[in-house]
Design a protein around this motif. Sequence first.
Motif, PDB file in Angstrom:
ATOM      1  N   MET A 302       1.131  -1.127   0.071  1.00  0.00           N
ATOM      2  CA  MET A 302      -0.098   0.111  -0.125  1.00  0.00           C
ATOM      3  C   MET A 302       0.915   1.297   0.041  1.00  0.00           C
ATOM      4  O   MET A 302       0.350   2.446  -0.277  1.00  0.00           O
ATOM      5  CB  MET A 302      -0.985   0.046   1.251  1.00  0.00           C
ATOM      6  N   TYR A 303       2.080   1.063   0.539  1.00  0.00           N
ATOM      7  CA  TYR A 303       2.971   2.459   0.407  1.00  0.00           C
ATOM      8  C   TYR A 303       4.125   2.327  -0.289  1.00  0.00           C
ATOM      9  O   TYR A 303       5.044   1.278  -0.143  1.00  0.00           O
ATOM     10  CB  TYR A 303       3.249   2.508   1.971  1.00  0.00           C
ATOM     11  N   GLN A 305       7.691   4.755  -0.503  1.00  0.00           N
ATOM     12  CA  GLN A 305       8.431   5.620   0.335  1.00  0.00           C
ATOM     13  C   GLN A 305       9.467   6.150  -0.425  1.00  0.00           C
ATOM     14  O   GLN A 305      10.524   5.449  -1.093  1.00  0.00           O
ATOM     15  CB  GLN A 305       8.960   5.195   1.726  1.00  0.00           C
ATOM     16  N   GLN A 315       5.946   9.577   1.317  1.00  0.00           N
ATOM     17  CA  GLN A 315       5.185   8.464   1.682  1.00  0.00           C
ATOM     18  C   GLN A 315       4.053   8.598   0.821  1.00  0.00           C
ATOM     19  O   GLN A 315       3.254   9.556   1.125  1.00  0.00           O
ATOM     20  CB  GLN A 315       5.011   8.084   3.051  1.00  0.00           C
ATOM     21  N   GLN A 317       0.495   6.742  -0.258  1.00  0.00           N
ATOM     22  CA  GLN A 317      -0.329   5.652  -0.118  1.00  0.00           C
ATOM     23  C   GLN A 317      -1.206   5.333  -1.224  1.00  0.00           C
ATOM     24  O   GLN A 317      -1.496   6.295  -2.004  1.00  0.00           O
ATOM     25  CB  GLN A 317      -1.361   5.872   0.996  1.00  0.00           C
ATOM     26  N   GLN A 323      -2.946   8.893  -1.492  1.00  0.00           N
ATOM     27  CA  GLN A 323      -2.462   9.996  -0.204  1.00  0.00           C
ATOM     28  C   GLN A 323      -1.201  10.179  -0.292  1.00  0.00           C
ATOM     29  O   GLN A 323      -0.242   9.151  -0.684  1.00  0.00           O
ATOM     30  CB  GLN A 323      -3.068   9.626   1.001  1.00  0.00           C
ATOM     31  N   TYR A 325       2.074  11.783   1.922  1.00  0.00           N
ATOM     32  CA  TYR A 325       2.507  12.157   3.115  1.00  0.00           C
ATOM     33  C   TYR A 325       3.887  12.984   3.081  1.00  0.00           C
ATOM     34  O   TYR A 325       4.719  12.157   2.679  1.00  0.00           O
ATOM     35  CB  TYR A 325       2.565  11.159   4.304  1.00  0.00           C
ATOM     36  N   VAL A 425       3.473   0.040   8.892  1.00  0.00           N
ATOM     37  CA  VAL A 425       2.422   0.488   7.913  1.00  0.00           C
ATOM     38  C   VAL A 425       1.544  -1.015   8.017  1.00  0.00           C
ATOM     39  O   VAL A 425       2.023  -1.863   7.890  1.00  0.00           O
ATOM     40  CB  VAL A 425       2.852   1.090   6.701  1.00  0.00           C
ATOM     41  N   GLY A 427      -0.895  -3.255   5.153  1.00  0.00           N
ATOM     42  CA  GLY A 427      -0.644  -3.642   3.734  1.00  0.00           C
ATOM     43  C   GLY A 427      -0.363  -5.052   3.712  1.00  0.00           C
ATOM     44  O   GLY A 427      -0.268  -5.815   4.815  1.00  0.00           O
TER      45      GLY A 427
END
Length: 469
Positions: A302-303, A305, A315, A317, A323, A325, A425, A427
């Motif tokens: 899901m992420y 980085q 980061q 998502q 999303q 970050y 996280v 995922g």
Amino acid sequence: MWNVPSLEEKEPELVREVEWFRLYTWTHFSPSDTCRTYGSGVVQPFNGSAFYVRSNCAFILTHFTHNRVEYDITIRRGDNGLLSEVEIIINKVRTVLQNGSILVEKKSVSLPYDHTYQHVFRYGIYTRFKSSLLPLTVTWHDVPGGIDTLWVELEKEQNSDITGLCGKFNAEAEPKCPGDLVYQDKGPAYVPSCSNPNPRFIDQENTSSCVCPDGKVLNDRADGFHCVTVSSCSCVFNGRTYLTGETRSTRCQSCLCKDGRWHCSENSCPPRCLIEGEFVTTFDGKQFAVPENVLVFWQSSMYVQVQTSFGMKIQVQVFPEIQLYITPPRNHSGVISGLCGNNNDDTTDDFTTSSGIIESSAKLFALSWSLGACSENIPNPCINTDNALKCPKNQEFSYNLLACNHTCRSLSGPDPRCNLQDAPVEGCGCPEGTHLNQENNCTPRSECECHHHGGATPPGPVVIDGQQW
């Protein structure tokens, strides 16, 4: 002083770099008083037929002595075929033409330039060098990337022998062609080859040329000058040569070498971008490494980085909604601005626009940071959380995933992701005791391939650099 090699004297490695083909004689100038070089390596000497020299080596264009004054002109071509450097030495005064500049004795000069021994000035669209000691001129034409044409003119016959590429050639004897090539008085200027069996150029004229016998093309994918049929041409992929009829295969595609070209099946795999530490494989399969001051990796399914060497963390998502970050460096003391505010622990000025005005309207604030014509509709900030995440293959969902030592590649050396202070996280990831391979499968350690500077090796004994592993 460089010696210009003859066909008989060239070293084997130079044979591949320098291609000699007879070309036609230009009639713009009298061949008795002008030597000209143009294009990517055509040389028209003072006497005789023109020839072609394609090389980034330095060559003496011409050299002679007149009234005890020595004259030298040396040329060098760049990888683009244009002249990248021209050196003119008359009576030990050195003039260099390079990158559109003129240097006399290592000092840049402006035009017109007058010297005791020489004069340099604009000559229409050209630049001309005229010697006051010798009856000669050098004229050239600058273009972006180098010089595309240059000629040397002698105003009268020289008594001494002229040497170099402009030296006198025997125009009566039939030229000797290298390898399997045969001489044609009127043949194609661009010889058909395995790479280009049917060269077509606008207004191409026939000229004196070295060509392959009828029905064959030059095998430019092997050493030497050998002629083969098109059906015998080999193919090249990633620096490796494949004979006709041989295949190469990947997990998603197979390709057959036929008539010097690859005939590939459709790609059966869905597009996928693979990111492992600093190594990235694009959707189309191209592999590269990001700069050492940037680390890009998947934290989970899901992420993604991005970690920089100066402490900034980004980061992304990717599911269920995109999303972003952004975490600035802890010790950052500069100005921060944009949609994310200014990070000064004061919420009252977070809506500062790009012009420095504090707005009360989110729409006006947001539009001030737009980089183009954007819609003014501000969407509902609510996020859709109804999407269910389905883990691929044999991965499992977890709310407590870390990227450290998570992949097969991480078993072949220190994992730089282990040095990051990241929170777990959620995922999809691999169950305990397994590692993610390049096919997105979770495999036991014993089934992981090994990664080294030369590439990847399947599990099992292997010889690398002459050593058994």
